[in-house]
Enzyme design. Structure first.
Site, PDB file in Angstrom:
ATOM      1  N   ALA A  20       0.865  -1.156  -0.063  1.00  0.00           N
ATOM      2  CA  ALA A  20       0.048   0.071   0.223  1.00  0.00           C
ATOM      3  C   ALA A  20       0.844   1.360  -0.013  1.00  0.00           C
ATOM      4  CB  ALA A  20      -0.951  -0.012   1.193  1.00  0.00           C
ATOM      5  N   ALA A  21       1.688   1.480   0.835  1.00  0.00           N
ATOM      6  CA  ALA A  21       2.456   2.756   1.052  1.00  0.00           C
ATOM      7  C   ALA A  21       3.457   2.822   0.067  1.00  0.00           C
ATOM      8  CB  ALA A  21       3.170   2.885   2.315  1.00  0.00           C
ATOM      9  N   GLU A  44      10.226  -5.890  -4.069  1.00  0.00           N
ATOM     10  CA  GLU A  44       9.132  -6.668  -3.277  1.00  0.00           C
ATOM     11  C   GLU A  44       9.635  -8.104  -3.313  1.00  0.00           C
ATOM     12  OE1 GLU A  44       6.439  -8.201  -1.170  1.00  0.00           O
ATOM     13  OE2 GLU A  44       6.334  -6.179  -1.410  1.00  0.00           O
ATOM     14  N   CYS A  54      -6.180  -6.598   4.738  1.00  0.00           N
ATOM     15  CA  CYS A  54      -7.587  -6.427   5.647  1.00  0.00           C
ATOM     16  C   CYS A  54      -8.407  -7.355   5.082  1.00  0.00           C
ATOM     17  CB  CYS A  54      -7.713  -4.997   5.652  1.00  0.00           C
ATOM     18  SG  CYS A  54      -6.632  -3.868   6.166  1.00  0.00           S
ATOM     19  N   ARG A  81       3.195   1.413 -16.369  1.00  0.00           N
ATOM     20  CA  ARG A  81       2.922   2.790 -15.940  1.00  0.00           C
ATOM     21  C   ARG A  81       4.475   3.578 -15.656  1.00  0.00           C
ATOM     22  NH1 ARG A  81      -1.822   4.600 -13.570  1.00  0.00           N
ATOM     23  NH2 ARG A  81      -0.760   5.802 -11.813  1.00  0.00           N
ATOM     24  N   VAL A  91      15.240  -6.889  -0.332  1.00  0.00           N
ATOM     25  CA  VAL A  91      16.582  -5.833   0.056  1.00  0.00           C
ATOM     26  C   VAL A  91      16.906  -6.240   1.262  1.00  0.00           C
ATOM     27  CG1 VAL A  91      17.052  -3.403   0.855  1.00  0.00           C
ATOM     28  CG2 VAL A  91      15.537  -3.742  -1.146  1.00  0.00           C
ATOM     29  N   ASP A 296       2.824   0.597   7.489  1.00  0.00           N
ATOM     30  CA  ASP A 296       3.024   0.082   9.133  1.00  0.00           C
ATOM     31  C   ASP A 296       4.433  -0.214   9.555  1.00  0.00           C
ATOM     32  OD1 ASP A 296       0.546  -0.620   8.344  1.00  0.00           O
ATOM     33  OD2 ASP A 296       0.710  -2.670   8.068  1.00  0.00           O
ATOM     34  N   TYR A 439     -31.206  12.789   9.792  1.00  0.00           N
ATOM     35  CA  TYR A 439     -32.135  12.139  10.421  1.00  0.00           C
ATOM     36  C   TYR A 439     -33.240  11.647   9.715  1.00  0.00           C
ATOM     37  CZ  TYR A 439     -36.275  11.042  13.068  1.00  0.00           C
ATOM     38  OH  TYR A 439     -37.642  10.519  13.428  1.00  0.00           O
ATOM     39  N   TRP A 447     -32.591  11.418  18.017  1.00  0.00           N
ATOM     40  CA  TRP A 447     -31.326  12.000  18.725  1.00  0.00           C
ATOM     41  C   TRP A 447     -30.393  10.693  18.452  1.00  0.00           C
ATOM     42  CZ3 TRP A 447     -29.087  15.796  21.263  1.00  0.00           C
ATOM     43  CH2 TRP A 447     -30.167  16.952  21.760  1.00  0.00           C
TER      44      TRP A 447
END
Length: 466
Positions: A20-21, A44, A54, A81, A91, A296, A439, A447
């Protein structure tokens, strides 16, 4: 060992970790700068990139039909891309003074150095795997990667018995308990805490405990696993604590994760008290102009307590990546921090929290009041209305909102977002009472439960002032 290929005229951005990051950073940098200006090389060590960890419990449980649904973008799509993505390449060393990384091909063992002008560390987190006898036996599984999920599914399809033990009762543990229930297993959850979901206060965790038992899950709290017992065939047969043994045909470890910062530590980069990398608001590693970190493996600022925290969530990782990619490409962006919002479920029970628990507030030196209310997800007379419990913490005397926890059925969990916005804005509980929320009877009582809790918390704050 071979040095990297001859450099072009542009800069080179190296990314360690392609989930992700890491790939959010690479993709954002590529949007802002073309290959002639910025070469991007990503490493990777696994088989997959840009996948949803997740989603693994829901794949295992059958809600998600196949693994590929969890992959947001394949390696081939990233390469198309203009990103040089090198899969199955780990690594093993960061040479900060030399501006280079050493990488090893996982399959062949071949090693090479690659130089960088800019570096992104997105090494993620590693599952906590206790040092127990039998923990490596066949039938014992963690669930961090897609490979882990596939291995568990393969075991479940081969195993004749239908008894499962989940070790740990945090988010991963309760979600895996649901997955195994959905697959028809008898599930026991062994938890060393006093109640499940330690991200909640114990009184709210008790509600989760009772609901899980109502779903047919056997809950064992205040129990430390001492060993994994195996049969004559070497496979797992039971989980042992100091007081009992729990038969198991499969064991799932759901104890949590720690930042994966082995490389960063060896390179002398700054780590925080939770073992995560420390960054500034631009996600630069502190003291290093051309090194960023996200996901993470970092610690982030808690906007409520003002302290650093480690929170492993894909929402944060993707935002970190966007900020890092923008900055690495010469732009400017910041990540101000988090309030600690999380939501989960086990079967039809929804569990949500944001901000501080009571022990977090005490640790931060804050004085507080609490308010707990019971309400419903819809108007009480409308069909399908279900109960929910909301607990709210507010700072004594000032009334500043400090945290909210919600446990309930359909419609409960996402209500925590109201509190997350209020926390980010620094609102008081008195201000929250006047929020103009949507509401209609099918969606809420007149409420809203969050506002009922805010009103009760405001009364407690006013009582302290008088």
């Amino acid at each position: 060992m071979n040095m990297s290929a001859v450099r072009g005229t542009g800069e080179r951005l190296v990314v360690i970790g392609a989930d992700a990051a890491g790939m959010s950073a690479a993709s954002q940098a590529r949007r802002l700068k073309g290959p002639e200006e910025l070469e991007i090389v990503a490493f990777e060590r696994g088989h997959f990139t840009s996948f949803s960890a997740c989603g693994i419990p829901y794949w295992v449980g059958g809600d998600v039909p196949d693994r590929d649904r969890l992959i947001a973008r394949t390696a081939e799509e990233h390469r198309a891309r203009g990103i040089d993505l090198r899969m199955r390449t780990e690594v093993t060393e960061i040479d900060v003074p030399g501006g280079r990384v050493r990488a090893r091909d996982v399959d062949s063992g071949a090693e090479s150095w690659t130089s960088y002008d800019k570096l992104v560390i997105a090494t993620g987190a590693r599952p906590i795997r206790p040092d127990l006898p039998g923990v490596d036996a066949p039938g014992v599984h963690g669930v961090q990667t897609l490979d882990d999920g596939q291995a568990l599914i393969d075991t479940l399809s081969r195993t004749r018995g239908r008894r499962a033990v989940v070790v740990g009762a945090g988010y991963i543990g309760v979600e895996m308990a649901e997955a195994l229930i959905n697959r028809g297993y008898e599930v026991t959850v062994v938890n060393r805490g006093s109640e499940p979901m330690s991200t909640l206060d114990p009184d709210m965790g008790r509600l989760v405990h009772e609901a899980m038992e109502g779903l047919g899950i056997t809950m064992v709290d205040d129990a430390e696993v001492t060993k994994i017992l195996t049969g004559e065939d070497g496979r797992v047969r039971a989980v042992a604590t100091q007081d009992a043994e729990y038969p198991a045909d499969v064991v799932v470890l759901g104890i949590g994760v720690r930042p994966e910062t082995t490389l960063a530590r060896a390179a002398g980069l700054p780590l925080g008290g939770h073992g995560g990398l420390l960054t500034d608001l631009a996600m630069r590693v502190r003291g290093h102009e051309n090194i960023w970190a996200g996901g993470d493996c970092v610690e982030v600022l808690d906007l409520v307590s003002g302290q650093e925290r480690h929170i492993a969530l894909g929402t944060h990782a993707n935002k970190h990546g966007q900020v890092i990619g923008t900055n690495a490409a010469g732009g400017y962006a910041t990540f101000p921090g988090v309030v600690g919002t999380a939501v989960s479920k086990v079967c039809d029970l929804e569990i949500a929290r944001t901000g501080l628990r009571e022990k977090d507030a005490r640790r931060a030196g804050l004085q507080y009041v609490t308010a707990t209310i019971e309400s419903t997800s819809r108007a009480g007379y409308y069909p399908g209305s279900s109960p929910m419990t909301v607990k709210m913490l507010a700072e004594r005397r000032t009334g500043r909102l400090l945290g909210v926890q919600i446990v309930g059925r359909e419609g409960a969990g996402k209500r925590v977002d109201i509190a997350a916005v209020a926390l980010t804005a620094g609102m008081t509980v008195e201000q929250m009472v006047s929020l103009d929320l949507g509401y209609a009877p099918p969606f809420s009582p007149v409420w809203d439960p969050v506002l009922v809790a805010a009103r009760k918390a405001a009364k407690a704050v006013n009582a302290e002032r008088s």
